[in-house]
Design an enzyme around this catalytic site. Structure first.
Site, short mmCIF file in Angstrom:
data_model
loop_
_atom_site.label_atom_id
_atom_site.label_comp_id
_atom_site.label_asym_id
_atom_site.label_seq_id
_atom_site.Cartn_x
_atom_site.Cartn_y
_atom_site.Cartn_z
N GLY A 13 0.93 -1.32 0.16
CA GLY A 13 -0.21 -0.07 0.17
C GLY A 13 1.09 1.35 0.12
N ARG A 74 0.80 -4.79 -5.36
CA ARG A 74 1.08 -6.01 -4.90
C ARG A 74 1.35 -6.85 -5.95
NH1 ARG A 74 -2.87 -3.64 -1.17
NH2 ARG A 74 -1.44 -3.44 0.75
N ASP A 105 4.99 -5.28 6.06
CA ASP A 105 5.64 -6.41 6.30
C ASP A 105 5.52 -7.40 5.30
OD1 ASP A 105 3.01 -6.73 7.11
OD2 ASP A 105 3.36 -7.27 9.14
N THR A 127 3.95 2.40 5.83
CA THR A 127 2.52 1.95 5.83
C THR A 127 1.84 3.16 6.83
OG1 THR A 127 0.82 0.76 6.77
CG2 THR A 127 3.06 0.27 7.34
N ASP A 129 -0.58 2.59 8.53
CA ASP A 129 -1.01 1.74 9.62
C ASP A 129 -0.47 1.88 10.70
OD1 ASP A 129 -3.18 1.35 7.80
OD2 ASP A 129 -2.40 -0.80 7.10
N ASP A 131 1.58 -0.50 11.77
CA ASP A 131 1.30 -1.85 12.19
C ASP A 131 2.48 -2.87 12.36
OD1 ASP A 131 1.34 -2.09 9.70
OD2 ASP A 131 -0.39 -3.24 9.20
N GLY A 172 -6.36 1.36 8.95
CA GLY A 172 -5.50 0.77 9.78
C GLY A 172 -5.22 -0.60 9.82
N ARG A 173 -5.98 -1.52 8.70
CA ARG A 173 -5.93 -2.76 8.89
C ARG A 173 -6.23 -3.47 10.06
NH1 ARG A 173 -2.00 -5.38 4.31
NH2 ARG A 173 -0.24 -4.12 5.38
N ARG A 261 -4.96 8.24 2.73
CA ARG A 261 -3.66 7.29 1.98
C ARG A 261 -2.66 8.74 1.40
NH1 ARG A 261 -4.09 1.34 1.47
NH2 ARG A 261 -3.69 1.55 -0.69
P1 ADP Z 1 2.57 -4.55 2.57
O1 ADP Z 1 4.02 -4.50 2.31
O2 ADP Z 1 2.04 -3.18 2.51
O3 ADP Z 1 2.36 -5.30 3.86
P2 ADP Z 1 1.39 -6.80 1.08
O4 ADP Z 1 1.21 -7.79 1.93
O5 ADP Z 1 0.63 -6.56 0.11
O6 ADP Z 1 1.57 -5.18 1.62
O7 ADP Z 1 2.79 -7.34 0.51
C1 ADP Z 1 3.39 -6.65 -0.62
C2 ADP Z 1 4.08 -7.49 -1.81
O8 ADP Z 1 5.23 -8.19 -0.98
C3 ADP Z 1 3.20 -8.60 -2.27
O9 ADP Z 1 2.64 -8.47 -3.31
C4 ADP Z 1 4.40 -9.68 -2.62
O10 ADP Z 1 5.02 -9.27 -3.74
C5 ADP Z 1 5.49 -9.43 -1.49
N1 ADP Z 1 5.01 -10.53 -0.61
C6 ADP Z 1 4.09 -10.58 0.33
N2 ADP Z 1 4.26 -11.74 1.29
C7 ADP Z 1 5.04 -12.27 0.69
C8 ADP Z 1 5.83 -13.64 1.05
N3 ADP Z 1 5.43 -14.29 2.03
N4 ADP Z 1 6.98 -14.19 0.43
C9 ADP Z 1 7.56 -13.28 -0.46
N5 ADP Z 1 6.90 -12.08 -1.22
C10 ADP Z 1 5.65 -11.63 -0.46
#
Ligand code: ADP
Length: 328
Positions: A13, A74, A105, A127, A129, A131, A172-173, A261
């Protein structure tokens, strides 16, 4: 051996202040004699070869801009190991030896996998959030809560004029930090978060409204976190209806949504992003990888990514108690 070329990307995000982080990473790396490449659309850029050279001027006039000039996305194709290996191959082809990954994360998991496959990465927490367990602060949070505060202030004006209750759902998820901070700043009668949902429920909010109604107060703000709503309700409209039915106070729901955002990053976010981005590039220049940077109090720390991912996010219950006491 010092890295000759590093990449920088934003993932997940978007958050205001990401641009300030890109700028800090780029200029710090250049100042240390490394080349920099901007990778577009998160990990997608690595899979599609959407990569361009950055110089000092590539990041001019962006410190004050919300969003991210690198775009963010994503990228589900990056979760399986084949995707990560394809990313490594692209890095080898274009000469990227390390990457700063700016995101949440989920993005740190991608950074960890890339590090394990031979491309050292440093994660920078960004982010709205707030979080992430390994850092007390994430880039974008301050801007988001200020935007939320301005919007709730406007809702308060109209709630006051009509003797209404305004239920405001903030983002904030799963984390209640945005709700807690905007709720205190706007004098919310009740703040509903997932972290406190055992005791502080809609029924509890109704009790508070009924109690305050007997005094001279006739308008109410209830701030609800996205995580609270997701747990029990389809959306904030249901909560508004429940409050209206139980109290007789006309109640409207507003879901603030993505407007939180956007916007120009605050001083706090620009400075935090500059410090974290600077430190991340510095770590790569020292040959470090598989780490994330973050704040503890006001100092910058870095942790191994897996260690960071395991750190629990702590909710500020003490601040919540302050809100409970003073919001009558
Ligand atoms: P954020 O980084 O904001 O938490 P996401 O959870 O959507 O957002 O993760 C962003 C991107 O990070 C995902 O679209 C993917 O490309 C990568 N990603 C997420 N989880 C994993 C994972 N377990 N292993 C490898 N890459 C991951």
């Amino acid at each position: 051996m010092i890295m000759k070329t590093i990449g920088v990307l934003t993932s997940g995000g978007d958050a205001p202040g990401m641009n300030a982080a890109i700028r800090a990473v780029t200029r710090t790396a250049l100042s240390k004699g490394m080349n920099v490449k901007g990778i577009a659309k998160g990990f997608n850029g690595l899979l599609e070869g959407n990569i361009r050279d950055f110089d000092m001027r590539s990041v001019s006039n962006i410190v004050e801009r919300g969003g991210t000039i690198l775009y963010t996305a994503r990228c589900p194709a990056f979760v399986p190991i084949e995707g990560v290996r394809k990313g490594v191959k692209t890095c080898e082809e274009v000469g990227i030896e390390g990457i700063v990954v700016i995101g949440g994360d989920g993005s740190f998991r991608g950074a960890r996998d890339l590090s394990n496959e031979g491309i050292p990465c440093i994660g920078v927490p960004a982010t709205i959030d707030n979080d992430i367990g390994s850092t007390g602060y994430t880039i974008g949070f301050d801007t988001a809560i200020n935007t939320g505060m301005e919007l709730i202030d406007k809702l308060r004006d109209t709630a006051q004029s009509h003797d209404r209750c305004s239920v405001v759902e903030v983002m904030g998820r799963r984390a209640g930090d945005i709700a807690l901070h905007t709720g205190i700043a706007c004098g919310a009668t009740s703040i509903l978060t997932m972290e406190t949902s055992e005791y502080y429920t809609v029924e509890h909010a109704i009790e508070r409204i009924l109690k305050t109604k007997t005094g001279n107060k006739h308008h109410f703000i209830v701030v609800v976190s996205e995580g609270y709503t997701a747990g029990k309700y389809t959306d904030a409209n249901q909560i508004a209806k429940q409050i209206q039915d139980a109290t007789g106070v006309e109640t409207r729901a507003t879901i603030l949504g993505h407007v939180q955002r956007g916007g120009t990053p605050t001083v706090h976010d620009r400075v935090a992003a500059s410090r974290l981005g600077h430190r991340a590039a510095e770590l790569l220049s020292q040959g470090m990888g598989n780490r994330v940077v973050g704040f503890s109090k006001n100092a910058i720390f870095d942790y191994e990514i897996n260690e960071a991912l395991e750190m629990p996010k702590v909710f500020n219950k003490e601040l919540f108690q302050v809100a409970e006491t003073i919001s009558f």
